[in-house]
Design a protein around this motif. Structure first.
Motif, PDB file in Angstrom:
ATOM      1  N   LYS A  93       0.904  -1.258   0.149  1.00  0.00           N
ATOM      2  CA  LYS A  93       0.010  -0.029   0.030  1.00  0.00           C
ATOM      3  C   LYS A  93       0.765   1.277   0.170  1.00  0.00           C
ATOM      4  N   LEU A  94       1.967   1.040   0.698  1.00  0.00           N
ATOM      5  CA  LEU A  94       2.978   2.308   0.675  1.00  0.00           C
ATOM      6  C   LEU A  94       3.618   2.461  -0.485  1.00  0.00           C
ATOM      7  N   ILE A  95       3.807   1.520  -1.277  1.00  0.00           N
ATOM      8  CA  ILE A  95       4.603   1.448  -2.530  1.00  0.00           C
ATOM      9  C   ILE A  95       3.557   2.478  -3.549  1.00  0.00           C
ATOM     10  N   SER A  96       2.189   1.770  -3.528  1.00  0.00           N
ATOM     11  CA  SER A  96       1.253   2.339  -4.376  1.00  0.00           C
ATOM     12  C   SER A  96       1.037   3.653  -3.967  1.00  0.00           C
ATOM     13  N   ILE A  97       1.162   4.290  -2.826  1.00  0.00           N
ATOM     14  CA  ILE A  97       1.078   5.696  -2.596  1.00  0.00           C
ATOM     15  C   ILE A  97       2.211   6.300  -3.146  1.00  0.00           C
ATOM     16  N   ILE A  98       3.448   5.723  -2.938  1.00  0.00           N
ATOM     17  CA  ILE A  98       4.712   6.778  -3.551  1.00  0.00           C
ATOM     18  C   ILE A  98       4.494   6.750  -5.036  1.00  0.00           C
ATOM     19  N   LEU A  99       4.309   5.512  -5.591  1.00  0.00           N
ATOM     20  CA  LEU A  99       4.017   5.762  -7.204  1.00  0.00           C
ATOM     21  C   LEU A  99       2.941   6.583  -7.294  1.00  0.00           C
ATOM     22  N   GLU A 100       1.813   6.750  -6.918  1.00  0.00           N
ATOM     23  CA  GLU A 100       0.756   7.789  -7.147  1.00  0.00           C
ATOM     24  C   GLU A 100       1.548   9.218  -6.970  1.00  0.00           C
ATOM     25  N   ILE A 102       4.427  10.155  -7.284  1.00  0.00           N
ATOM     26  CA  ILE A 102       5.488  10.323  -8.376  1.00  0.00           C
ATOM     27  C   ILE A 102       4.841  10.525  -9.812  1.00  0.00           C
ATOM     28  N   ASP A 103       3.682   9.812  -9.896  1.00  0.00           N
ATOM     29  CA  ASP A 103       2.884  10.196 -11.137  1.00  0.00           C
ATOM     30  C   ASP A 103       2.203  11.671 -11.034  1.00  0.00           C
ATOM     31  N   GLU A 104       1.815  11.935  -9.883  1.00  0.00           N
ATOM     32  CA  GLU A 104       1.145  13.286  -9.547  1.00  0.00           C
ATOM     33  C   GLU A 104       2.183  14.538  -9.892  1.00  0.00           C
ATOM     34  N   ALA A 105       3.479  14.094  -9.587  1.00  0.00           N
ATOM     35  CA  ALA A 105       4.594  15.151  -9.784  1.00  0.00           C
ATOM     36  C   ALA A 105       4.816  15.185 -11.179  1.00  0.00           C
ATOM     37  N   ILE A 106       4.868  14.262 -12.040  1.00  0.00           N
ATOM     38  CA  ILE A 106       5.305  14.084 -13.398  1.00  0.00           C
ATOM     39  C   ILE A 106       3.950  14.735 -13.936  1.00  0.00           C
ATOM     40  N   GLU A 107       2.816  14.526 -13.820  1.00  0.00           N
ATOM     41  CA  GLU A 107       1.619  15.043 -14.335  1.00  0.00           C
ATOM     42  C   GLU A 107       1.468  16.904 -14.031  1.00  0.00           C
ATOM     43  N   ALA A 108       2.085  17.277 -12.770  1.00  0.00           N
ATOM     44  CA  ALA A 108       2.115  18.913 -12.474  1.00  0.00           C
ATOM     45  C   ALA A 108       3.498  19.137 -13.612  1.00  0.00           C
ATOM     46  N   CYS A 109       4.491  18.618 -13.520  1.00  0.00           N
ATOM     47  CA  CYS A 109       5.769  18.988 -14.280  1.00  0.00           C
ATOM     48  C   CYS A 109       5.341  18.949 -15.690  1.00  0.00           C
TER      49      CYS A 109
END
Length: 123
Positions: A93-100, A102-109
């Motif tokens: 579950k923590l790994i899923s949160i971390i990946l989420e 990262i995806d949010e940061a990439i989308e913001a970038c």
């Protein structure tokens, strides 16, 4: 033995009793405070205390400092059960949160680059 003053990770104390404390946070660099909280829980009627270290992985605090604190508490209060839980660990579950995140940061970038006409900017 107290940890270095630069460490600020938290550990929590949970005590089971109708009248005792149920949740106390303390910084790992102040074991005297954790000892006082633990003693206060016992004075309030706790018969079982669970120390929950908020760490992802085991290390010096979970392998040395907290066990020493728990053992000292057992000697001071032989009628009270003192237990230390495992660390949080790398739960999927923590790994899923971390990946989420990262995806949010990439989308913001990507949105920022798009807003700048294709030019990457630093913040």
């Amino acid at each position: 033995a107290p940890a270095s003053a630069s460490t600020s990770t938290s550990s929590s104390l949970i005590a089971n009793s109708a009248s005792a404390c149920s949740w106390v946070n303390g910084t790992i660099d102040d074991f005297s405070k954790l000892r006082l909280y633990l003693d206060a829980c016992v004075e309030g009627g706790a018969r079982e205390i669970v120390l929950y270290p908020f760490f992802l992985l085991p290390g010096r605090h979970t392998n040395v400092d907290l066990p020493e604190l728990a053992e000292a508490a057992r000697r001071r209060h032989p009628h009270v059960a003192v237990t230390i839980t495992e660390t949080i660990g790398l739960d999927p579950k923590l790994i899923s949160i971390i990946l989420e995140r990262i995806d949010e940061a990439i989308e913001a970038c990507e949105r920022t680059v798009g807003d700048q006409g294709g030019r990457a900017t630093s913040r």
